[in-house]
Motif scaffolding. Structure first.
Motif, PDB file in Angstrom:
ATOM      1  N   THR A  95       1.309   9.678  -0.787  1.00  0.00           N
ATOM      2  CA  THR A  95       1.812   8.292  -0.834  1.00  0.00           C
ATOM      3  C   THR A  95       3.304   8.336  -0.492  1.00  0.00           C
ATOM      4  O   THR A  95       3.880   9.409  -0.377  1.00  0.00           O
ATOM      5  CB  THR A  95       1.707   7.674  -2.255  1.00  0.00           C
ATOM      6  OG1 THR A  95       2.660   8.321  -3.114  1.00  0.00           O
ATOM      7  CG2 THR A  95       0.321   7.797  -2.865  1.00  0.00           C
TER       8      THR A  95
ATOM      9  N   GLY B  70      -1.153   4.442  -1.115  1.00  0.00           N
ATOM     10  CA  GLY B  70      -1.870   5.208  -0.088  1.00  0.00           C
ATOM     11  C   GLY B  70      -3.363   5.002  -0.286  1.00  0.00           C
ATOM     12  O   GLY B  70      -3.819   3.866  -0.454  1.00  0.00           O
TER      13      GLY B  70
ATOM     14  N   ALA C 294       2.751  14.481   4.314  1.00  0.00           N
ATOM     15  CA  ALA C 294       2.973  14.703   5.753  1.00  0.00           C
ATOM     16  C   ALA C 294       4.403  15.199   6.010  1.00  0.00           C
ATOM     17  O   ALA C 294       4.639  15.999   6.922  1.00  0.00           O
ATOM     18  CB  ALA C 294       2.709  13.414   6.532  1.00  0.00           C
TER      19      ALA C 294
ATOM     20  N   LEU D 247      -3.954   8.697   7.507  1.00  0.00           N
ATOM     21  CA  LEU D 247      -3.177   9.258   8.614  1.00  0.00           C
ATOM     22  C   LEU D 247      -1.746   9.388   8.119  1.00  0.00           C
ATOM     23  O   LEU D 247      -1.075   8.383   7.859  1.00  0.00           O
ATOM     24  CB  LEU D 247      -3.232   8.326   9.827  1.00  0.00           C
ATOM     25  CG  LEU D 247      -4.552   8.309  10.604  1.00  0.00           C
ATOM     26  CD1 LEU D 247      -4.544   7.212  11.656  1.00  0.00           C
ATOM     27  CD2 LEU D 247      -4.823   9.672  11.252  1.00  0.00           C
TER      28      LEU D 247
ATOM     29  N   GLU E 206      -4.933   3.334   9.656  1.00  0.00           N
ATOM     30  CA  GLU E 206      -5.599   4.553   9.183  1.00  0.00           C
ATOM     31  C   GLU E 206      -7.028   4.273   8.702  1.00  0.00           C
ATOM     32  O   GLU E 206      -7.885   5.133   8.784  1.00  0.00           O
ATOM     33  CB  GLU E 206      -4.781   5.255   8.095  1.00  0.00           C
ATOM     34  CG  GLU E 206      -4.713   4.517   6.791  1.00  0.00           C
ATOM     35  CD  GLU E 206      -4.005   5.336   5.684  1.00  0.00           C
ATOM     36  OE1 GLU E 206      -3.482   6.407   5.957  1.00  0.00           O
ATOM     37  OE2 GLU E 206      -4.002   4.828   4.538  1.00  0.00           O
TER      38      GLU E 206
HETATM   39  C1  BGC Z   1      -0.218   7.336   2.836  1.00  0.00           C
HETATM   40  C2  BGC Z   1       0.783   8.349   3.358  1.00  0.00           C
HETATM   41  C3  BGC Z   1       0.131   9.719   3.429  1.00  0.00           C
HETATM   42  C4  BGC Z   1      -1.129   9.654   4.236  1.00  0.00           C
HETATM   43  C5  BGC Z   1      -1.841  10.995   4.323  1.00  0.00           C
HETATM   44  C6  BGC Z   1      -1.495   7.391   3.649  1.00  0.00           C
HETATM   45  O1  BGC Z   1      -2.439   6.539   3.076  1.00  0.00           O
HETATM   46  O2  BGC Z   1       0.319   6.029   2.896  1.00  0.00           O
HETATM   47  O3  BGC Z   1       1.912   8.378   2.519  1.00  0.00           O
HETATM   48  O4  BGC Z   1       1.053  10.627   3.998  1.00  0.00           O
HETATM   49  O5  BGC Z   1      -2.016   8.718   3.669  1.00  0.00           O
HETATM   50  O6  BGC Z   1      -2.187  11.471   3.084  1.00  0.00           O
END
Ligand code: BGC
Length: 247
Positions: free
Chosen positions: A66, A77, A106, A135, A163
């Motif tokens: 997140t 997230g 990430a 993502l 995502e």
């Molecule tokens: C989150 C990101 C996280 C990504 C991969 C997304 O839902 O907002 O903060 O890096 O998922 O885990």
């Protein structure tokens, strides 16, 4: 120095001991499924189990999926919304008596992957894209991290975030063929290429292990490659972050 690195994802919580001076894992990776509630209580207990598995005491670096600001979760997230506002660092440190450094997952993966590049490759904007339940995106300008770059949150079609449509969890959820899903992922790459004009994109997560077969589906102009660390990057980057403050 050996540190425990942890990479928390929507489906698995993975850890390994990492030599932070060489950036290499010095133990087997251990994975525990993420509790289905993805709640603070249940996930904290899983973290405690992982620490117990390694019989570890000391500082821990942890990638968290997140937005993370000063150790606090500020967006859910793909986790339980009850994470928002939680001081993750305080929670995990209190439960385990290990001193936790928490960064976005990430960002952690990118931090490790970028160390593998030469000076020329680090120039300009380099994006690390992690593909899994969500993502993730780590952004580095001339090698410097810009924390919490959230490219997976861009609205797309009827989706509040791209995502939901293009992460590998969409492939599983909708039973898509690799080709169909790859077209979606490629569309995501087109969108971020248009918005950010990066110099280089690195890919991590499951598809990085099979990149040679996957890359035929990718049509963007920007140079794109699998991270040399493949999906270990998150663990290694988190461990290194516990030594060098990276944001
Ligand atoms: C989150 C990101 C996280 C990504 C991969 C997304 O839902 O907002 O903060 O890096 O998922 O885990």
């Amino acid at each position: 120095m050996v540190r425990l690195g942890i990479d928390i994802g929507g489906s698995g919580i993975k850890g390994a001991l990492v030599d932070t001076s060489t950036g290499e894992m010095v133990s087997e990776r251990h994975r525990i499924p993420t509790p289905s509630s993805r709640s603070p209580l249940a996930m904290t207990e899983t973290i405690a189990l992982l620490i117990e598995h390694f019989n570890y005491q000391g500082a821990v670096g942890c990638g968290f999926p997140t937005i993370v600001k000063n150790g606090i979760c500020t967006s859910p997230g793909n986790l339980s919304p009850s994470w928002v506002g939680v001081d993750i660092k305080a929670l995990f440190t209190h439960r385990t008596s290990c001193d936790f450094t928490i960064i976005n997952d990430a960002d952690a993966a990118g931090f490790a992957s970028i160390q593998e590049l030469n000076e020329e490759q680090k120039k300009g904007l380099v994006l690390m894209i992690t593909v899994g339940t969500g993502l993730g995106s780590g952004a580095f300008f001339n090698g410097q991290l810009i924390p919490n770059f959230e490219l997976g949150q861009i609205p797309y079609k009827e989706y509040t975030k791209i995502e939901t449509w293009a992460a590998s969890s969409a492939k599983d959820r909708e039973g898509l063929s690799t080709r169909k899903w790859a077209k979606r992922f490629n569309r995501f790459l087109e969108v971020i290429e248009l918005i950010t004009a990066p110099n280089l994109i690195l890919v991590g997560g499951g598809i990085s292990k099979n990149w040679e077969n996957f890359k035929k589906y990718i049509t963007i102009e920007t140079q794109i490659e699998a991270s040399e660390l493949k999906n270990q990057a998150g663990i290694i980057g988190a461990a290194i972050a516990s030594v060098n403050s990276i944001n």
